[in-house]
Design an enzyme around this catalytic site. Sequence first.
Site, PDB file in Angstrom:
ATOM      1  N   GLU A 151       8.688 -14.866 -13.753  1.00 13.54           N
ATOM      2  CA  GLU A 151       9.222 -13.739 -13.626  1.00 13.54           C
ATOM      3  C   GLU A 151       9.884 -13.567 -12.127  1.00 13.54           C
ATOM      4  OE1 GLU A 151       6.014 -11.269 -15.899  1.00 13.54           O
ATOM      5  OE2 GLU A 151       5.529 -11.686 -14.005  1.00 13.54           O
ATOM      6  N   GLY A 185      12.356 -11.840  -9.332  1.00 12.47           N
ATOM      7  CA  GLY A 185      13.026 -10.832  -9.245  1.00 12.47           C
ATOM      8  C   GLY A 185      13.833 -11.132  -7.871  1.00 12.47           C
ATOM      9  N   TYR A 229       8.128  -2.490   5.846  1.00 13.89           N
ATOM     10  CA  TYR A 229       7.318  -3.958   6.265  1.00 13.89           C
ATOM     11  C   TYR A 229       7.927  -4.484   7.698  1.00 13.89           C
ATOM     12  CZ  TYR A 229       7.543  -3.935   0.888  1.00 13.89           C
ATOM     13  OH  TYR A 229       7.438  -3.521  -0.401  1.00 13.89           O
ATOM     14  N   CYS A 235      16.031  11.960   9.520  1.00 13.61           N
ATOM     15  CA  CYS A 235      15.288  12.997  10.662  1.00 13.61           C
ATOM     16  C   CYS A 235      14.118  12.227  10.697  1.00 13.61           C
ATOM     17  CB  CYS A 235      15.122  14.007  10.485  1.00 13.61           C
ATOM     18  SG  CYS A 235      16.655  14.984  10.702  1.00 13.61           S
TER      19      CYS A 235
HETATM   20  C1  LIG Z   1       7.067  -7.950  -8.444  1.00 19.73           C
HETATM   21  C2  LIG Z   1       6.677  -8.818  -9.357  1.00 19.73           C
HETATM   22  C3  LIG Z   1       7.422  -9.829  -9.807  1.00 19.73           C
HETATM   23  C4  LIG Z   1       8.717 -10.400  -8.993  1.00 19.73           C
HETATM   24  O1  LIG Z   1       8.632 -10.634  -7.684  1.00 19.73           O
HETATM   25  P1  LIG Z   1       9.404 -11.318  -6.778  1.00 19.73           P
HETATM   26  O2  LIG Z   1       8.991 -11.535  -5.347  1.00 19.73           O
HETATM   27  O3  LIG Z   1      10.481 -10.302  -6.584  1.00 19.73           O
HETATM   28  O4  LIG Z   1      10.101 -12.654  -7.596  1.00 19.73           O
HETATM   29  C5  LIG Z   1       7.091 -10.726 -10.724  1.00 19.73           C
HETATM   30  N1  LIG Z   1       5.983 -10.406 -11.716  1.00 19.73           N
HETATM   31  C6  LIG Z   1       5.234  -9.326 -11.261  1.00 19.73           C
HETATM   32  C7  LIG Z   1       4.025  -8.838 -12.233  1.00 19.73           C
HETATM   33  C8  LIG Z   1       5.389  -8.536 -10.228  1.00 19.73           C
HETATM   34  O5  LIG Z   1       4.857  -7.597  -9.868  1.00 19.73           O
END
Ligand SMILES: *Cc1c(COP(=O)(O)O)cnc(C)c1O
Length: 432
Positions: free
Chosen positions: A291, A293, A335, A362
């Site tokens: 997964e 992102g 962060y 602000c």
């Molecule tokens: C945030 C998240 C991702 C993606 O993480 P990245 O660092 O953006 O690759 C994948 N799986 C789950 C369950 C997440 O919470």
Amino acid sequence: MLYPETLNVNEHGHLTIGGCDTVELANRYGTPLYVMDENVIRKALRDYKKSIDENYQNGGMVAYASKACCFKEICRIVMQEGCGIDVVSGGELYTAMQVGFPAERIYFHGNNKTVAELRMALDYGVGRIVVDNITELHLLSEIAASMEKTADIYLRITPGIEAHTHDFIKTGQIDSKFGITLENGDALNAVKTATELIGISLKGLHCHIGSQIFDEQPFIHAAEVMLNFIAQIREQTGVVLNELNLGGGFGVRYTDKDSPKEYSEYMRLVSAVLNEKAEKLNLPVPYIVIEPGRSIVAPAGITLYTVGSIKEIPGIRSYLSIDGGMTDNPRYALYKSPYTAVVANKADRPADCVYTIAGRCCESGDLIQENIKLQRCQRGDILAVLTTGAYNYSMSSNYNRIPRPAVVMVRDGVSRIVVKAESYEDLVRNDI
Ligand SMILES: *Cc1c(COP(=O)(O)O)cnc(C)c1O
């Protein structure tokens, strides 16, 4: 000097992205402006897909973690590339549904999904609901049974891995709001419960250890821990789970201090250990879901701003104020995230001045970077902040009633709006 490859400098000394002059984009669409190169997104998805095919004999799925950046056109791109999508809320699920995203390729996450969200997921028939905790497991069972449906689920396991990243984006360690603890036996009990409950069909396991991770070791370690657990489940219950979702979290390069491996390299290293371990444990190699992102969209995006006031405080620092800030990119405020920035209309000049980039909210903490080197600036210059494709648009807000900027997609020298800029009318739309 410039990263990623979509960026370049043209004969006018202007920064380009995906073959488009950023100064022209700023003039045409206004600033602030999010710009994303479609080719970079598609290539990242394809590279991940290819690595899965090459490294895992029973295949798998690249499920884009849409929280990194979610709007309809991204969902369409992911869908066209044959990938899956990971959603963490009814809103993200709705966005995917709006483009007709194939339900079986949707993975639904979240540590506190509402009843309405779980019903929505079952109604649409999402491929896998990733159950985060035991309370949710029972709730889902009741809801599914009442709807006369069966929920195909993964259980989210907290494997007890410490990944070296920011505290707020670490998720694999025992003290986490996410997932079911492995060490104390909770996870095994949850598996047993899941196999007994009506309305529930346990298909596999999930883990996600954090974000912006560069070292392959935590990924390898997590894969090993999960495979061992699958073997333990077989021993204790006779059930062989053959799907394993290893989450996302691959690091991207924000400044030249970061040096991530090629994603295919992470995949090769993790799969080598996983395949070997499966053989040793006499388990089938699971169907692997990943997964990513951030690593799909971050390098594809930049944000363009217009420089306004410049305040020099002799002996202290110089503030360069832009027409955006923490409302379109809250990551520095949250962060202290590092970024690289370039003065887009002077990209061929030396970066020999030091500025602190300030937003227009602000809020003294409304900064994008502190004391970074940039080309000498004046009012009206166009500032490009690089690698903003992930967790910028998706984390944006309307603080100070600032409307969200538009998102423009570029590809091979052509640009188009994919998300319109918000108007003042949009801001008061729900006010009574
Ligand atoms: C945030 C998240 C991702 C993606 O993480 P990245 O660092 O953006 O690759 C994948 N799986 C789950 C369950 C997440 O919470």
